[in-house]
Write a protein that holds these residues in place. Structure first.
Motif, PDB file in Angstrom:
ATOM      1  N   PRO A 121      43.879  42.397  25.372  1.00 18.50           N
ATOM      2  CA  PRO A 121      44.220  42.443  26.803  1.00 18.50           C
ATOM      3  C   PRO A 121      45.714  42.502  27.089  1.00 18.50           C
ATOM      4  CG  PRO A 121      42.559  40.773  26.347  1.00 18.50           C
ATOM      5  CD  PRO A 121      43.049  41.247  25.028  1.00 18.50           C
ATOM      6  N   GLN A 122      46.536  41.999  26.176  1.00 24.01           N
ATOM      7  CA  GLN A 122      47.977  42.004  26.404  1.00 24.01           C
ATOM      8  C   GLN A 122      48.541  43.429  26.405  1.00 24.01           C
ATOM      9  OE1 GLN A 122      50.132  39.700  23.540  1.00 24.01           O
ATOM     10  NE2 GLN A 122      52.130  40.043  24.496  1.00 24.01           N
ATOM     11  N   TYR A 123      47.891  44.313  25.632  1.00 26.31           N
ATOM     12  CA  TYR A 123      48.425  45.659  25.461  1.00 26.31           C
ATOM     13  C   TYR A 123      47.506  46.775  25.959  1.00 26.31           C
ATOM     14  CZ  TYR A 123      51.397  43.084  22.177  1.00 26.31           C
ATOM     15  OH  TYR A 123      52.257  42.180  21.603  1.00 26.31           O
ATOM     16  N   ILE A 178      36.667  46.778  34.393  1.00 21.09           N
ATOM     17  CA  ILE A 178      37.673  47.072  35.414  1.00 21.09           C
ATOM     18  C   ILE A 178      37.027  47.207  36.784  1.00 21.09           C
ATOM     19  CG2 ILE A 178      39.348  48.823  36.182  1.00 21.09           C
ATOM     20  CD1 ILE A 178      39.902  49.415  33.230  1.00 21.09           C
ATOM     21  N   MET A 179      35.818  47.792  36.803  1.00 18.83           N
ATOM     22  CA  MET A 179      35.135  48.017  38.081  1.00 18.83           C
ATOM     23  C   MET A 179      34.416  46.772  38.604  1.00 18.83           C
ATOM     24  SD  MET A 179      35.923  51.142  38.670  1.00 18.83           S
ATOM     25  CE  MET A 179      34.843  51.612  40.009  1.00 18.83           C
ATOM     26  N   LEU A 201      40.843  44.380  36.518  1.00 18.49           N
ATOM     27  CA  LEU A 201      41.438  45.395  37.393  1.00 18.49           C
ATOM     28  C   LEU A 201      42.934  45.162  37.556  1.00 18.49           C
ATOM     29  CD1 LEU A 201      41.160  47.786  39.360  1.00 18.49           C
ATOM     30  CD2 LEU A 201      40.576  46.124  41.153  1.00 18.49           C
ATOM     31  N   MET A 202      43.342  43.914  37.746  1.00 20.41           N
ATOM     32  CA  MET A 202      44.770  43.599  37.896  1.00 20.41           C
ATOM     33  C   MET A 202      45.535  43.937  36.613  1.00 20.41           C
ATOM     34  SD  MET A 202      44.193  39.917  39.745  1.00 20.41           S
ATOM     35  CE  MET A 202      45.822  39.329  39.378  1.00 20.41           C
ATOM     36  N   VAL A 256      48.609  46.787  36.092  1.00 20.70           N
ATOM     37  CA  VAL A 256      49.928  46.489  35.523  1.00 20.70           C
ATOM     38  C   VAL A 256      50.220  47.391  34.333  1.00 20.70           C
ATOM     39  CG1 VAL A 256      51.301  44.732  34.332  1.00 20.70           C
ATOM     40  CG2 VAL A 256      49.961  44.113  36.355  1.00 20.70           C
ATOM     41  N   LEU A 257      49.243  47.584  33.442  1.00 19.51           N
ATOM     42  CA  LEU A 257      49.453  48.404  32.249  1.00 19.51           C
ATOM     43  C   LEU A 257      49.701  49.870  32.597  1.00 19.51           C
ATOM     44  CD1 LEU A 257      46.771  46.911  29.799  1.00 19.51           C
ATOM     45  CD2 LEU A 257      49.258  46.729  29.603  1.00 19.51           C
ATOM     46  N   VAL A 258      49.023  50.356  33.644  1.00 18.14           N
ATOM     47  CA  VAL A 258      49.179  51.762  34.029  1.00 18.14           C
ATOM     48  C   VAL A 258      50.508  51.992  34.739  1.00 18.14           C
ATOM     49  CG1 VAL A 258      48.278  53.583  35.541  1.00 18.14           C
ATOM     50  CG2 VAL A 258      46.715  52.281  34.093  1.00 18.14           C
TER      51      VAL A 258
END
Length: 408
Positions: free
Chosen positions: A306-308, A316-317, A323-324, A328-330
């Protein structure tokens, strides 16, 4: 009036001895047999090459600097444009380099899918090489047969990822998609037919008098010359050195499949042709084993980190935290640990490696790419002198150079 200072290109400082029987010509960068934006400055004595100077840089890319201004996931589609004949091999080398930096393990099913894609890419790349190389030498029928086989391979790639040339088929941490229904059956049909097609191509070329005259004892690369220019891939194995990173430094599941590393002691263009033809059969052999391994794995195709890495789409849905995290990653990108790594893979052209220096930012502080075609192009200055002008076309085609991975 004093002339303003200007930057003098290095090739303006080249000095050739002028003689009555000599002539200096430019081979490329527009010549179709240059296989890309290659300019060769050739000094000829009659039709014999006396001196050769490769001049690259006509694509004006700056790809390494682009990578340093993108978050890691953003750069994957750009890697497609390096060796665009086997795009997935570039995706894989970069993804595996980032995974090494992050210290994450790819799920077994994803590794099997990756290897299927990589070996399918190798077949597509080798068929394209044979088609264009044979056409350079004058064998048009071979080109038509090779392109027919290549189209079937590209149909399989399109069925998997939706693209035929620039695939973006591999992600950091795994693969974006599982294998669709019916794909394994179509892949099995393709590799079952491939040995017969290779036999057909071999029948057209292997004992063909013109083909052998044009390739035998042409472009001889001794083991010492190959090592001094850091050659890799078929160019190295065609010089009698049995070196393949899939065997010597196994990655993914290559240590679990059986395959041979073809090589030739001939050291000439014909020997390298023989190695290419054997590699087509070995790739089909690897894929056949992977098809049997696939059903014995679970359904996980992305690493859980999850960190990366983003969570699966279903989470996600349905889950607010996933989702949060995905948002952040995107938008901001992952933040890998500080450090420096180099990761090398055996692409269809040879050793393809990425050096990444991280300062803990969402984008690389420095990124350098080790591509095989760069070294094989430099080799031309030692390889071409002593040959005739017509042999230059044979040698360039035989080296399988792609300029998308040189001008970076």
């Amino acid at each position: 009036m004093q002339q303003p200072n200007r930057l003098i290109p290095y090739y303006e400082n080249l000095h050739f001895e002028q003689q009555d029987s000599s002539m200096i010509i430019n081979f490329g960068p527009q010549h179709p047999s240059a296989h890309g934006q290659l300019r060769l400055i050739l000094e000829l004595d009659g039709e014999k090459i006396v001196k050769a100077t490769p001049d690259v840089g006509y694509l004006h890319r700056g790809m390494e600097k682009m990578a340093e201004n993108m978050i890691y996931n953003e750069f994957i589609p750009t890697t497609d444009r390096m060796d665009y004949i086997a795009s997935s091999s570039n995706n894989h080398a970069f993804a595996m380099s980032v995974e090494k930096l992050l210290g994450i393990q790819v799920p077994r099913r994803a590794q099997i899918i990756r290897m299927m894609i990589l070996e399918l890419n190798r077949i597509i790349s080798h068929l394209f090489w044979l088609a264009t190389h044979a056409l350079d030498v004058g064998a048009m029928s071979v080109m038509l047969y090779c392109f027919r086989e290549r189209e079937w391979g590209m149909d399989l790639m399109e069925d998997y990822c939706g693209a035929r040339l620039t695939h973006s088929s591999i992600r950091i941490g795994g693969v974006p998609l599982d294998i669709p229904d019916g794909w394994l059956k179509a892949l099995k049909n393709f590799i079952d037919k491939l040995p017969e097609e290779v036999k057909l191509l071999d029948g057209l070329l292997k004992e063909n008098r013109i083909w052998r005259i044009r390739l035998e004892d042409v472009g001889v690369i001794t083991p010492e010359l190959a090592k001094s220019w850091s050659c890799s891939g078929v160019i190295l194995r065609g010089s009698g050195i049995q070196w393949d990173l899939r065997k010597e430094q196994p990655y993914e599941l290559y240590n679990e499949v059986e395959f041979e590393v073809p090589y030739s002691n001939r050291c000439d263009s014909y020997g390298r042709y023989l190695v290419y033809m054997e590699e087509l059969k070995e790739s089909a052999r690897i894929i056949e084993q992977l098809i049997e391994m696939y059903p014995k794995t679970d359904s996980l195709i992305m690493a859980e980190s999850p960190q990366y890495l983003s969570a699966p789409k279903e989470q996600i849905m349905t889950q607010n935290y996933s989702l949060m995290q995905h948002f952040v990653l995107v938008t901001q990108g992952m933040r890998p640990p500080k450090g420096e790594i180099y990761c090398a893979t055996e692409s269809p052209k040879g050793e393809l490696g990425f050096l990444i220096h991280s300062q803990g930012d969402p984008y690389p502080y420095r990124l350098k790419i080790r591509t095989p075609s760069f070294f094989h192009t430099g080799l031309l200055q030692d390889l071409l002198p002593g040959h005739y002008l017509a042999d230059a076309v044979t040698i360039i085609g035989n080296l399988n150079i792609i300029f998308g991975e040189i001008d970076r």
